[in-house]
Scaffold this motif. Structure first.
Motif, PDB file in Angstrom:
ATOM      1  N   ARG A   5     -56.469 -45.454  -8.924  1.00  0.00           N
ATOM      2  CA  ARG A   5     -56.103 -44.137  -9.366  1.00  0.00           C
ATOM      3  C   ARG A   5     -55.773 -44.127 -10.780  1.00  0.00           C
ATOM      4  NH1 ARG A   5     -52.497 -45.736  -4.615  1.00  0.00           N
ATOM      5  NH2 ARG A   5     -51.498 -46.882  -6.209  1.00  0.00           N
TER       6      ARG A   5
ATOM      7  N   MET B  86     -58.812 -42.712 -12.695  1.00  0.00           N
ATOM      8  CA  MET B  86     -59.062 -41.370 -12.340  1.00  0.00           C
ATOM      9  C   MET B  86     -57.818 -40.610 -12.898  1.00  0.00           C
ATOM     10  SD  MET B  86     -58.622 -39.453  -8.552  1.00  0.00           S
ATOM     11  CE  MET B  86     -56.724 -39.848  -8.341  1.00  0.00           C
ATOM     12  N   SER B  87     -56.674 -40.906 -13.019  1.00  0.00           N
ATOM     13  CA  SER B  87     -55.619 -40.162 -13.853  1.00  0.00           C
ATOM     14  C   SER B  87     -56.052 -39.978 -15.260  1.00  0.00           C
ATOM     15  CB  SER B  87     -54.417 -40.968 -13.757  1.00  0.00           C
ATOM     16  OG  SER B  87     -53.853 -40.786 -12.521  1.00  0.00           O
TER      17      SER B  87
ATOM     18  N   ASP C 226     -59.160 -40.016 -16.536  1.00  0.00           N
ATOM     19  CA  ASP C 226     -60.134 -39.090 -16.412  1.00  0.00           C
ATOM     20  C   ASP C 226     -59.634 -37.464 -16.689  1.00  0.00           C
ATOM     21  OD1 ASP C 226     -62.044 -41.118 -16.791  1.00  0.00           O
ATOM     22  OD2 ASP C 226     -62.498 -41.016 -14.650  1.00  0.00           O
ATOM     23  N   GLU C 227     -58.816 -37.588 -15.786  1.00  0.00           N
ATOM     24  CA  GLU C 227     -58.181 -35.987 -15.537  1.00  0.00           C
ATOM     25  C   GLU C 227     -57.513 -35.708 -17.015  1.00  0.00           C
ATOM     26  OE1 GLU C 227     -58.629 -33.954 -13.046  1.00  0.00           O
ATOM     27  OE2 GLU C 227     -59.974 -35.374 -12.289  1.00  0.00           O
ATOM     28  N   VAL C 228     -56.620 -36.616 -17.603  1.00  0.00           N
ATOM     29  CA  VAL C 228     -55.880 -36.166 -18.835  1.00  0.00           C
ATOM     30  C   VAL C 228     -57.103 -36.058 -20.055  1.00  0.00           C
ATOM     31  CG1 VAL C 228     -54.640 -37.516 -20.719  1.00  0.00           C
ATOM     32  CG2 VAL C 228     -53.941 -37.853 -18.139  1.00  0.00           C
ATOM     33  N   GLU C 229     -58.040 -36.462 -19.752  1.00  0.00           N
ATOM     34  CA  GLU C 229     -59.049 -36.427 -20.987  1.00  0.00           C
ATOM     35  C   GLU C 229     -59.618 -35.110 -20.709  1.00  0.00           C
ATOM     36  OE1 GLU C 229     -61.628 -39.758 -20.512  1.00  0.00           O
ATOM     37  OE2 GLU C 229     -60.402 -40.811 -21.802  1.00  0.00           O
ATOM     38  N   LYS C 230     -59.602 -34.249 -19.844  1.00  0.00           N
ATOM     39  CA  LYS C 230     -60.092 -32.913 -19.485  1.00  0.00           C
ATOM     40  C   LYS C 230     -59.130 -31.828 -20.118  1.00  0.00           C
ATOM     41  CE  LYS C 230     -62.559 -33.689 -15.196  1.00  0.00           C
ATOM     42  NZ  LYS C 230     -62.349 -33.501 -13.585  1.00  0.00           N
ATOM     43  N   ILE C 231     -57.980 -32.259 -20.440  1.00  0.00           N
ATOM     44  CA  ILE C 231     -57.156 -31.290 -21.084  1.00  0.00           C
ATOM     45  C   ILE C 231     -57.483 -31.222 -22.622  1.00  0.00           C
ATOM     46  CG2 ILE C 231     -54.600 -31.071 -21.869  1.00  0.00           C
ATOM     47  CD1 ILE C 231     -54.016 -32.816 -19.660  1.00  0.00           C
TER      48      ILE C 231
END
Length: 65
Positions: free
Chosen positions: A52, A55-56, A58-63
């Motif tokens: 997890r 995954m977190s 990866d999500e932060v890098e989308k910002i």
């Protein structure tokens, strides 16, 4: 760990989390990982699963700022 030239502080729980996470990332099952870790409950094993965290990140890098 100093004798091996490792300066990062790590304990047995870090190694356990790394092993459990690697096992699960490579297709291992939670039940088998729990057995290898000698956990009575797979819920305990889930606490060591670090998938997890990646995954977190990866999500932060989308910002985009």
């Amino acid at each position: 760990m100093a004798a091996a030239g490792i300066e990062t502080k790590a304990g047995n729980h870090s190694f356990r989390a790394t092993g459990i996470t690697a096992n699960l990332q490579n297709g291992g099952t939670l039940e088998k990982a729990a057995a290898m870790a000698n956990h009575a409950s797979s819920r305990t094993t889930q606490l060591y699963d670090r998938r997890r965290d990646a995954m977190s990140l990866d999500e932060v890098e989308k910002i985009g700022i």
